[in-house]
Design a protein around this motif. Structure first.
Motif, PDB file in Angstrom:
ATOM      1  N   UNK A 143      21.027   8.298 -44.890  1.00 30.08           N
ATOM      2  CA  UNK A 143      21.528   8.852 -46.157  1.00 30.08           C
ATOM      3  C   UNK A 143      23.012   8.522 -46.333  1.00 30.08           C
ATOM      4  N   UNK A 144      23.760   8.575 -45.225  1.00 29.59           N
ATOM      5  CA  UNK A 144      25.190   8.246 -45.302  1.00 29.59           C
ATOM      6  C   UNK A 144      25.385   6.777 -45.673  1.00 29.59           C
ATOM      7  N   UNK A 145      24.544   5.907 -45.124  1.00 27.31           N
ATOM      8  CA  UNK A 145      24.645   4.482 -45.463  1.00 27.31           C
ATOM      9  C   UNK A 145      24.335   4.264 -46.943  1.00 27.31           C
ATOM     10  N   UNK A 146      23.284   4.921 -47.438  1.00 22.80           N
ATOM     11  CA  UNK A 146      22.952   4.793 -48.861  1.00 22.80           C
ATOM     12  C   UNK A 146      24.076   5.340 -49.728  1.00 22.80           C
ATOM     13  N   UNK A 147      24.700   6.437 -49.273  1.00 22.53           N
ATOM     14  CA  UNK A 147      25.827   7.025 -50.002  1.00 22.53           C
ATOM     15  C   UNK A 147      26.940   5.991 -50.154  1.00 22.53           C
ATOM     16  N   UNK A 148      27.226   5.269 -49.070  1.00 22.32           N
ATOM     17  CA  UNK A 148      28.296   4.264 -49.122  1.00 22.32           C
ATOM     18  C   UNK A 148      27.910   3.066 -49.981  1.00 22.32           C
ATOM     19  N   UNK A 149      26.673   2.635 -49.862  1.00 23.01           N
ATOM     20  CA  UNK A 149      26.268   1.382 -50.497  1.00 23.01           C
ATOM     21  C   UNK A 149      25.891   1.533 -51.958  1.00 23.01           C
ATOM     22  N   UNK A 150      25.257   2.650 -52.276  1.00 24.60           N
ATOM     23  CA  UNK A 150      24.678   2.790 -53.616  1.00 24.60           C
ATOM     24  C   UNK A 150      25.298   3.962 -54.383  1.00 24.60           C
ATOM     25  N   UNK A 151      25.413   5.099 -53.704  1.00 26.86           N
ATOM     26  CA  UNK A 151      25.965   6.278 -54.354  1.00 26.86           C
ATOM     27  C   UNK A 151      25.334   7.533 -53.793  1.00 26.86           C
ATOM     28  N   UNK A 152      25.772   8.675 -54.271  1.00 21.27           N
ATOM     29  CA  UNK A 152      25.260   9.938 -53.732  1.00 21.27           C
ATOM     30  C   UNK A 152      23.758  10.099 -53.952  1.00 21.27           C
ATOM     31  N   UNK A 153      23.081  10.504 -52.920  1.00 27.33           N
ATOM     32  CA  UNK A 153      21.644  10.777 -53.011  1.00 27.33           C
ATOM     33  C   UNK A 153      21.446  12.090 -53.751  1.00 27.33           C
ATOM     34  N   UNK A 154      20.525  12.100 -54.728  1.00 30.68           N
ATOM     35  CA  UNK A 154      20.333  13.315 -55.528  1.00 30.68           C
ATOM     36  C   UNK A 154      19.297  14.249 -54.926  1.00 30.68           C
ATOM     37  N   UNK A 155      18.172  13.684 -54.501  1.00 30.39           N
ATOM     38  CA  UNK A 155      17.117  14.537 -53.943  1.00 30.39           C
ATOM     39  C   UNK A 155      16.371  13.795 -52.833  1.00 30.39           C
ATOM     40  N   UNK A 156      15.838  14.576 -51.910  1.00 27.85           N
ATOM     41  CA  UNK A 156      14.836  14.050 -50.976  1.00 27.85           C
ATOM     42  C   UNK A 156      13.492  14.474 -51.551  1.00 27.85           C
ATOM     43  N   UNK A 157      12.735  13.499 -51.994  1.00 26.76           N
ATOM     44  CA  UNK A 157      11.499  13.835 -52.716  1.00 26.76           C
ATOM     45  C   UNK A 157      10.317  13.983 -51.767  1.00 26.76           C
ATOM     46  N   UNK A 158      10.402  13.340 -50.621  1.00 31.79           N
ATOM     47  CA  UNK A 158       9.338  13.496 -49.620  1.00 31.79           C
ATOM     48  C   UNK A 158       9.964  13.263 -48.260  1.00 31.79           C
ATOM     49  N   UNK A 170      13.746   9.156 -51.250  1.00 28.21           N
ATOM     50  CA  UNK A 170      14.872   9.844 -51.877  1.00 28.21           C
ATOM     51  C   UNK A 170      15.167   9.190 -53.227  1.00 28.21           C
ATOM     52  N   UNK A 171      15.858   9.943 -54.076  1.00 26.96           N
ATOM     53  CA  UNK A 171      16.231   9.451 -55.401  1.00 26.96           C
ATOM     54  C   UNK A 171      17.748   9.383 -55.498  1.00 26.96           C
ATOM     55  N   UNK A 172      18.231   8.262 -56.052  1.00 31.71           N
ATOM     56  CA  UNK A 172      19.677   8.057 -56.176  1.00 31.71           C
ATOM     57  C   UNK A 172      19.992   7.672 -57.622  1.00 31.71           C
ATOM     58  N   UNK A 173      20.816   8.471 -58.307  1.00 32.44           N
ATOM     59  CA  UNK A 173      21.227   8.077 -59.660  1.00 32.44           C
ATOM     60  C   UNK A 173      22.072   6.808 -59.603  1.00 32.44           C
ATOM     61  N   UNK A 174      21.761   5.873 -60.476  1.00 39.51           N
ATOM     62  CA  UNK A 174      22.539   4.631 -60.504  1.00 39.51           C
ATOM     63  C   UNK A 174      22.402   3.987 -61.886  1.00 39.51           C
TER      64      UNK A 174
END
Lengths: 290, 350
Positions: A143-158, A170-174
């Motif tokens: 999740x931290x890697x995705x935060x750096x690369x793409x942006x803040x994670x909004x939800x863990x859907x499963x 997970x879902x990431x607004x972009x």
């Protein structure tokens, strides 16, 4: 220009499996750090079940900085409280992730943030040693890697964690939409540990592979288009050394506050309330409180 | 009957042109294409002319042709079951049916029953199950099926037209269709189609490691074409990811991870006749590599057809395994479609 401390910062090395790797990283940064103890020393905390208590203790004795290695689950409110206390005390608490702290992630972040759009999918896989912190720590690292690369994670859907393996969606607004990321991890006893993240877009793709933190082997960062594939330059530096280098820059810049814990607390808040890892930690925390 | 069998092909589209005719051309000592059928007569005539076969627009005509010993069913999916049955009742030496064998479990089971009753062997063209690299790894992976924890199936490919155009010299094929509409029914239909159209290639392999699906945890349709599905069973997690795109790079892989061993298979794209997969088995003491040979899964499946037609090997469990593969795929596809329908509905109110 690289800034060096007037004299090297003392670092109290962690116990356990990370000791050797941190010691090696320190040895390669002799103008910034040297092993040692004392009130001014930087303190390492391993991210096992009791890591928040260890950070709390370290905050009461350390005045320079604290580094947490690959933290596992903790109550988000506890982590947030630690972040606030660290900010108040002007003691940076930095997290040393195996994946997210790899310099290849840092180097690729700007290109990823600019390129990733909602169409397509993000795919993250990790193979880890499973020593110490387990799959929840690997999930938080992803999740931290995705935060750096793409942006803040909004939800863990499963989310499913089964022994030493996990899968999550997970879902990431972009870019005005939301992109799905699928996360997968498994323990391995083999040497082929490491992580990979791919963005599979409609007309281009990004790929990033990083080895485990125990090796300074380079990551591979690729941009794939209709024309071919471009390999971006990365460096021979592992995540432990990159974290220390970041800490050095942070200290030399005179910055007290570090946002790592706040970001982590946000990710912990996303873990579904009914998830066993979360409830197990809640029980542990409650038992401690009693 | 000589050991060179006459082949009649029903359906003369890209799969026939790019896959089966080049494969059969490599096996002149075993097969000769004698008839090509397509509802589009100019296509039938053109393709038949390339291989010196007669052409027809009638499947019944082709099946009734005594010069056709082996029928290859490469028609649209909805015709597969009935045409395979007709070829069986015609007493052909063997039938090769492109995947899927049928669109419903009931139809697949009925075809299997007809094959057993008539004694006509039926092979389904799931080329990767015949792939030499995969089979080499399978024969050597020891207890991997018992120890595996995670299976990762990833099929990320350029649009099929890229390879079909190259392999068939069909030019100016239409661009990929419109994006899937963002409504529950369209998305659920899209994920089902993508699982049965693309994931289906790797699902027989996934079934080796995760035979009993206890739960489909997540499913979604991936734009512009694809699927994401996660399944669980017996303490094993499997993630199925498929995506077709507009850039150049194909990546078709299957991974099976145990703590002390791992399998990584890289398959070539369909259509391109690029040899076998390369399968790598890694343990703490060694890394072994299988495949990477000139022969591909298509050639191996036709060799199997020849062995069955010539009576060298009995039908055995081939067809039942294929039916079980289809049942497995249909159940996952149906559950994925149901999940997408429900999740999409929940999304609308979030």
């Amino acid at each position: 220009m690289t800034e060096f401390a007037d004299r090297p910062h003392l670092v109290t090395l962690p116990s356990g499996p990370a000791h050797r790797d941190i010691a090696a990283a320190l040895a390669s940064l002799p103008r910034s750090f040297r092993p040692g103890a004392g009130e001014d020393a930087i303190v390492y905390v391993t991210g096992d079940d009791d890591w928040p208590a260890s950070v709390e203790h370290a905050l009461s004795v350390a005045r320079r900085a604290i580094v947490v290695i690959q933290p596992g689950y903790a109550q988000p409110s506890t982590v947030l409280r630690l972040a606030e206390r660290a900010a108040t005390d002007s003691v940076p608490v930095m997290i040393d992730y195996a994946f997210a702290s790899n310099p290849a992630v840092v180097l690729a972040a700007a290109a990823w943030s600019a390129a990733v759009e909602p169409t397509g999918i993000l795919d993250v896989t990790s193979r880890h040693a499973g020593d110490g912190t387990g799959p929840m720590a690997v999930l938080l690292d992803q999740l931290a890697a995705l935060h750096s690369l793409v942006g803040p994670v909004r939800t863990i859907r499963q989310l499913h964690i089964d022994g030493d393996a996990h899968s999550a969606v997970v879902a990431i607004p972009v870019g005005g939409g939301v992109i799905t990321a699928t996360l997968l991890g498994a323990r391995t006893e083999l040497g082929s540990r490491g992580s990979r993240v791919r963005w599979l877009g409609p007309t281009e793709a990004l790929e990033l592979e990083v080895p485990h933190a125990g090796t300074a082997g380079p990551g591979y960062s690729r941009h794939v288009t209709t024309e071919g594939e471009q390999l971006a330059p990365t460096i021979y530096e592992n995540a432990h050394r990159a974290t220390l280098a970041r800490l050095s820059r942070h200290l030399e810049a005179g910055a007290g506050r570090c946002d790592d814990l706040t970001t982590l607390a946000g990710h912990l808040e996303l873990v579904p309330r009914e998830h066993p890892s979360r409830s197990a930690s809640q029980r542990t925390s409650d038992q401690r409180a009693n | 009957m000589s050991d060179v069998f006459g082949v009649g092909v029903i359906g003369a589209g890209p799969v026939t042109q790019a896959i089966h005719l080049p494969t059969l051309a490599r096996m002149p000592d075993r097969f000769r294409v004698t008839a090509i059928m397509d509802v589009d007569e100019p296509v039938a005539e053109s393709v038949a002319g390339r291989v010196g076969a007669r052409h027809s627009t009638s499947a019944d005509d082709l099946i009734g042709d005594p010069g056709v010993d082996v029928v290859a069913v490469c028609s649209p999916h909805r015709f597969h079951a009935e045409q395979v049955e007709a070829a069986c009742y015609a007493g052909k030496a063997a039938v090769l049916c492109e995947k899927p064998l049928a669109l419903t479990v009931a139809d697949a089971e009925r075809v299997a029953q007809v094959s057993r009753e008539t004694g006509v062997p039926v092979i389904v063209g799931a080329m990767h199950t015949f792939d030499p690299g995969w089979l080499g790894a399978k024969a050597n992976w020891g207890d991997l099926q018992e120890t595996v924890r995670v299976v990762n199936s990833s099929i990320v490919l350029p649009w099929n037209a890229r390879y079909e155009d190259w392999a068939t010299q069909i030019l100016r094929r239409p661009p990929p269709g419109e994006p899937v509409a963002d409504d529950a029914l369209s998305r659920s239909v899209a994920v089902r189609d993508a699982v049965l159209g693309l994931a289906v290639h790797n699902l027989p392999h996934v079934r080796h490691f995760l035979p009993d699906v206890e739960s489909v945890d997540w499913a979604e349709s991936v734009d512009p074409y694809g699927y994401l599905v996660t399944i669980r069973g017996g303490g094993i997690i499997a993630r199925l990811l498929g995506n077709m795109h507009g850039y150049w790079k194909p990546s078709w892989t299957l991974d099976a991870w145990a703590a002390d061993q791992s399998l990584h298979v890289e398959f070539p794209p369909s259509y391109v006749q690029a040899g076998s997969s390369v399968a790598t088995l890694t343990s703490d003491t060694q890394t072994r590599r299988f495949g990477g040979v000139e022969a591909n899964g298509y050639e191996a499946e036709w060799l199997r057809v020849w062995e069955l037609a010539a009576g060298i090997v009995p039908q055995g469990e081939d067809l039942q395994a294929t039916v079980d593969d289809l049942i497995y795929a249909v159940r996952i596809a149906d559950a994925a479609a149901d999940l997408v329908r429900g999740e999409h509905a929940r999304d609308r109110v979030r």
